[in-house]
Scaffold this active site. Structure first.
Site, PDB file in Angstrom:
ATOM      1  N   ASP A  94     -23.437  -3.681 -28.916  1.00  0.00           N
ATOM      2  CA  ASP A  94     -22.639  -4.517 -28.025  1.00  0.00           C
ATOM      3  C   ASP A  94     -22.522  -3.848 -26.662  1.00  0.00           C
ATOM      4  O   ASP A  94     -22.273  -2.637 -26.566  1.00  0.00           O
ATOM      5  CB  ASP A  94     -21.224  -4.718 -28.591  1.00  0.00           C
ATOM      6  N   ASP A 100     -13.155  -1.621 -22.638  1.00  0.00           N
ATOM      7  CA  ASP A 100     -13.385  -1.159 -24.012  1.00  0.00           C
ATOM      8  C   ASP A 100     -13.214   0.353 -24.091  1.00  0.00           C
ATOM      9  O   ASP A 100     -12.556   0.887 -24.995  1.00  0.00           O
ATOM     10  CB  ASP A 100     -14.805  -1.519 -24.469  1.00  0.00           C
ATOM     11  N   GLU A 140     -14.763   1.596 -33.001  1.00  0.00           N
ATOM     12  CA  GLU A 140     -15.951   0.786 -32.728  1.00  0.00           C
ATOM     13  C   GLU A 140     -16.757   1.363 -31.567  1.00  0.00           C
ATOM     14  O   GLU A 140     -17.978   1.227 -31.518  1.00  0.00           O
ATOM     15  CB  GLU A 140     -15.547  -0.648 -32.393  1.00  0.00           C
ATOM     16  N   GLU A 141     -16.085   2.024 -30.644  1.00  0.00           N
ATOM     17  CA  GLU A 141     -16.746   2.487 -29.431  1.00  0.00           C
ATOM     18  C   GLU A 141     -17.377   3.861 -29.570  1.00  0.00           C
ATOM     19  O   GLU A 141     -17.923   4.400 -28.601  1.00  0.00           O
ATOM     20  CB  GLU A 141     -15.748   2.485 -28.265  1.00  0.00           C
ATOM     21  N   ASP A 145     -10.497  -0.928 -33.821  1.00  0.00           N
ATOM     22  CA  ASP A 145     -11.258  -1.623 -32.786  1.00  0.00           C
ATOM     23  C   ASP A 145     -10.316  -1.683 -31.596  1.00  0.00           C
ATOM     24  O   ASP A 145      -9.359  -2.458 -31.597  1.00  0.00           O
ATOM     25  CB  ASP A 145     -11.632  -3.031 -33.257  1.00  0.00           C
ATOM     26  N   LEU A 189     -10.358  -2.836 -28.573  1.00  0.00           N
ATOM     27  CA  LEU A 189     -10.213  -4.047 -27.764  1.00  0.00           C
ATOM     28  C   LEU A 189     -11.101  -5.140 -28.350  1.00  0.00           C
ATOM     29  O   LEU A 189     -12.240  -5.333 -27.928  1.00  0.00           O
ATOM     30  CB  LEU A 189     -10.566  -3.766 -26.300  1.00  0.00           C
ATOM     31  N   ASP A 190     -10.568  -5.859 -29.301  1.00  0.00           N
ATOM     32  CA  ASP A 190     -11.287  -6.950 -29.949  1.00  0.00           C
ATOM     33  C   ASP A 190     -11.324  -8.170 -29.033  1.00  0.00           C
ATOM     34  O   ASP A 190     -10.317  -8.544 -28.434  1.00  0.00           O
ATOM     35  CB  ASP A 190     -10.580  -7.316 -31.261  1.00  0.00           C
ATOM     36  N   GLU A 228     -12.514  -3.745 -38.735  1.00  0.00           N
ATOM     37  CA  GLU A 228     -12.187  -5.145 -38.474  1.00  0.00           C
ATOM     38  C   GLU A 228     -11.857  -5.864 -39.778  1.00  0.00           C
ATOM     39  O   GLU A 228     -10.726  -6.313 -39.987  1.00  0.00           O
ATOM     40  CB  GLU A 228     -13.353  -5.852 -37.753  1.00  0.00           C
TER      41      GLU A 228
END
Length: 329
Positions: free
Chosen positions: A63, A69, A92-93, A113, A115-116, A275
């Site tokens: 992504d 993010d 996630e990052e 996560d 910043l979803d 998530e």
């Protein structure tokens, strides 16, 4: 009139009772709440800092990352690093586990996560943060972590919603509460105690753009949902925001089902660890269900930190019906 005067209880008061004899967990949840407030504040000023565009990098899932993010990820790290009993972060990052200390029994692992739904920021739509908490039962080396991160091992989970108001939802398995942030006092107040989801689904959240790739059990269910009741269907409405926390929050408050299945090409979008598992944990806390179509999300083995999975969650009747259709397919 202040929220206190209206009878709303502040987060710290509720957690003091909810966490009982576990002050370390209470402190961690309060830090996570403060983290989400900080993220909300950064989002509110982001347009003036010109950082809603692409950062020029990709996360482990491919992504494209936005500066926000990365900022949100850094805010989570800064706050969680304040606690001496948080051993590691899974984000996630980040490609790998970020160890803050040598892990030992009793330490926490936090997955998130940060910043979803960040692709929604440019158009002013709702975004959020998702997180879950694990506690090490014994000393673990880094290579043991995947076995620890089974969804069934979560001891708490939650998400924040950054919209017209900043909202927070927290659960610990046998309860789930919703809070709203009061900027005047700088405090979250509980507005939705003991949240539950109706067993029948009147709203459906699904990305209709992927209809051609839906597996047959999902396609049949959606056709039934959007057939009027007078014609023998469910007569449901569709809502879709492309932000998981926004769609899940609406379902939690109004009932319904959220569907992002593994498609017929065996591609899945949502990540299991930070998530699907946290939201599945909250669904169970609210008396609802979460599966990948066939199996309960919380029972799935974790083989990779960024493992992807199909998701069907929400109203028990709808999730069970879809699972039955998968078994017949």
């Amino acid at each position: 009139m202040s929220p206190d005067a209206r009878g709303f209880k502040p987060l710290s008061t509720v957690l003091s009772r909810r966490c009982g004899s576990d002050p370390a967990l209470q402190q961690l949840l309060e830090i996570l709440a403060d983290t989400c407030i900080n993220v909300a504040e950064r989002l509110q000023s982001s347009a003036f800092r010109r950082n809603t565009t692409i950062a020029g990098s990709q996360n482990s899932n491919g992504d494209l990352q936005k500066p926000l993010d990365l900022e949100a990820d850094a805010i989570f790290e800064t706050h969680l690093a304040l606690l001496p009993n948080v051993a590691a972060l899974v984000s996630e990052e980040r490609d790998d586990v970020h160890w803050l200390k040598e892990p030992s029994a009793g330490d926490f692992i936090v997955c998130f996560d940060p910043l979803d739904g960040s692709s929604n920021i440019d158009v002013g739509m709702v975004v959020g943060s998702i997180f879950s908490v694990f506690r090490l039962e014994e000393d673990h080396q880094p290579y043991d972590l995947l076995s620890v991160l089974s969804g069934q091992n979560q001891i708490a989970a939650g998400y924040a919603l950054y919209g017209p108001v900043t909202e927070l939802v927290l659960g610990m398995g046998d309860w789930i509460d919703g809070y709203c942030y009061d900027p005047a006092s700088g405090t979250f107040y509980r507005t939705h105690p003991d949240m539950t989801i109706a067993t029948d689904a009147k709203e459906v959240a699904i990305n209709a753009a992927r209809e051609a790739l839906w597996p047959s059990p999902i396609a049949q269910f959606i056709r039934d949902c959007f057939t009027p009741k007078l014609s023998g269907g469910r007569g449901a409405n569709m809502r879709w925001t492309a932000s998981m926390v926004a769609d899940v929050h609406r379902i939690l408050l109004r009932g319904g089902v959220f569907i992002y299945p593994e498609d017929r090409e065996q591609n899945a979008r949502l990540r299991l660890v930070y998530e699907a598992n946290p939201i599945a944990f909250l669904m169970r806390s609210a008396g609802a269900r979460a599966t990948n179509g066939r199996d309960d999300i919380l029972s799935l083995p974790v083989n990779d930190l960024h493992q992807k999975v199909g998701v069907v969650l929400g109203a028990c009747d709808a999730v069970t019906y879809i699972q039955t259709q998968y078994e017949k397919a």
